[in-house]
Motif scaffolding. Structure first.
Motif: not given
Length: 429
Positions: A213-217, A387-392, A399-411
């Motif tokens: 995703x663009x937010x990872x770069x 107003x969001x915080x990062x989860x990793x 789903x398997x294969x969806x995430x990686x070390x650089x993946x930034x989830x947020x809520x």
């Protein structure tokens, strides 16, 4: 005699890539329908809170994404133009939309009509791939759409779990779900990390070959101070001690906004826990609470308060990414079929991927040099950097294969209905 080296022609390589994309498209799209299969039409239109969406809406919105961002880019007119208003999520560039808190009122179209809409759009996408008529930008959006659909697969599960928990009879999404092994968790160890300059982030896609995703770069170098991280996430048994010790009655442990939320909504324990602290509502129904599995369904406020009570803190996302980068992306994901966290096993750093998303102490902000995608998909991530915080790390519903070390989830910090837990960290002199 030297070995003969066969080099595939560019045309042959493109053909192989096209076939792989078709197969992956079919696999991802079919997975959504499998996840929705246990639901009745009535289940599929329930919306239990403003932050959640009906399963039917998830199935339709992900389809609308491919129709609007992929097929229309290839010059195809939409099948049902009036549905753009119903199933647009937050893309202002795509026009007005139905209010999010009122998605549960959309009794029409029916679930069957939505499934037929999926079938028709899938036929069009696959035909466009087979005929090689999608321009480069449309193919990129197709790739984005697959990752977008995987995000909604997890949301479909977490949203229906909340809806069924709100039902007086607490029905199961799937009563036949296997139970995680009842094994003791590995002892918690502190993994010391020296001060170091490390590179975090992912190369921008496109033009990079691997999706991010663009937010990872962009990738950039940062100084990570000396610290220590826990070898595994906090368990249900450990969090229960916090509850029993009066954690939800001690204002000094909480951020001000968190304490206000505890008071206003009468929080006394994690979401889905029963008052006796020995059972919880899961996607498999009401089940005994496995003491050694990672605690989940916590808000950022609860994770932060527990860390304070434990004499520790939450890791920063830089600390988390540094720890996770050398490790393979392996863990308990949605494909494993448990749909519930399981106890940690083994030595060293464990469960950085899968089981539970891990709250970090980092606000969701742009990396230095961040640039959103330069078309209307630029609304995907960047406009939520407030107003969001990062989860990793992903969860048992990812789903398997969806995430990686650089993946930034947020809520937002009050969110509790996701499979979110915590891992402790602490400073080192």
């Amino acid at each position: 005699m030297p070995p003969v080296v066969t080099v595939a022609s560019p045309a042959a390589s493109q053909e192989v890539a096209a076939v792989a994309l078709q197969e992956r498209y079919g696999h991802v799209r079919a997975a959504s329908c499998r996840l929705a299969a246990p639901l009745s039409p009535e289940d599929a239109m329930v919306q239990s809170m403003d932050d959640a969406s009906p399963a039917k809406w998830h199935l339709a919105h992900t389809t609308w994404f491919f129709e609007h961002f992929v097929l229309e880019a290839a010059g195809q007119a939409p099948l049902r133009p009036q549905w753009n208003y119903l199933f647009n999520s937050y893309y202002d560039s795509a026009g007005p939309r139905h209010p999010r808190p009122r998605r549960g009122l959309l009794s029409r179209p029916s679930l069957q009509e939505v499934l037929e809409y999926r079938r028709q759009v899938d036929e069009r996408v696959l035909a466009a791939l087979d005929g090689d008529v999608l321009p480069g930008p449309a193919r990129e959006r197709l790739e984005l759409g697959l990752h977008h659909e995987q995000q909604h697969q997890e949301l479909l599960l977490t949203d229906i779990q909340h809806a069924l928990w709100c039902h007086p009879l607490r029905p199961a999404y799937r009563a036949d779900l296997p139970r995680p092994p009842d094994a003791a968790a590995a002892p918690l160890q502190w993994m010391a990390q020296d001060e170091r300059i490390v590179e975090v982030g992912a190369p921008r896609w496109p033009p990079g070959p691997d999706f991010a995703y663009d937010n990872e770069s962009p990738p950039h170098r940062v100084l990570v101070p000396a610290h220590a991280v826990a070898s595994r996430p906090v368990t249900n048994a450990e969090y229960r001690r916090f509850v029993e010790d009066g954690g939800y009655r001690t204002p000094a442990l909480w951020l001000s906004d968190g304490w206000a939320r505890v008071q206003a909504e009468a929080w006394e324990r994690p979401l889905y826990w029963e008052p006796g602290l020995d059972a919880a509502c899961t996607l498999g129904g009401l089940r005994p609470l496995p003491p050694h599995a990672p605690v989940c369904h916590l808000s950022y406020y609860e994770a932060d308060a527990f860390a304070r009570w434990a004499g520790a803190r939450l890791p920063t996302e830089l600390e988390w990414e540094r720890a996770a980068t050398p490790l393979p992306v392996q863990g308990n994901f949605a494909d494993d079929g448990l749909l519930q966290p399981r106890a940690a096993r083994g030595e060293g750093l464990q469960q950085l991927y899968g089981d539970v998303w891990e709250w970090t102490s980092s606000a969701y902000l742009p990396w230095p040099g961040f640039k959103p995608w330069q078309d209307d998909t630029g609304e995907y991530n960047g406009k939520f950097m407030c107003g969001q915080w990062v989860l990793r790390g992903g969860s048992c519903a990812t789903p398997r294969g969806h995430v990686r070390a650089s993946y930034r989830n947020f809520f937002p910090p009050h969110a509790r209905w996701q499979f979110a837990g915590l891992r402790l960290a602490r400073d080192r002199a």
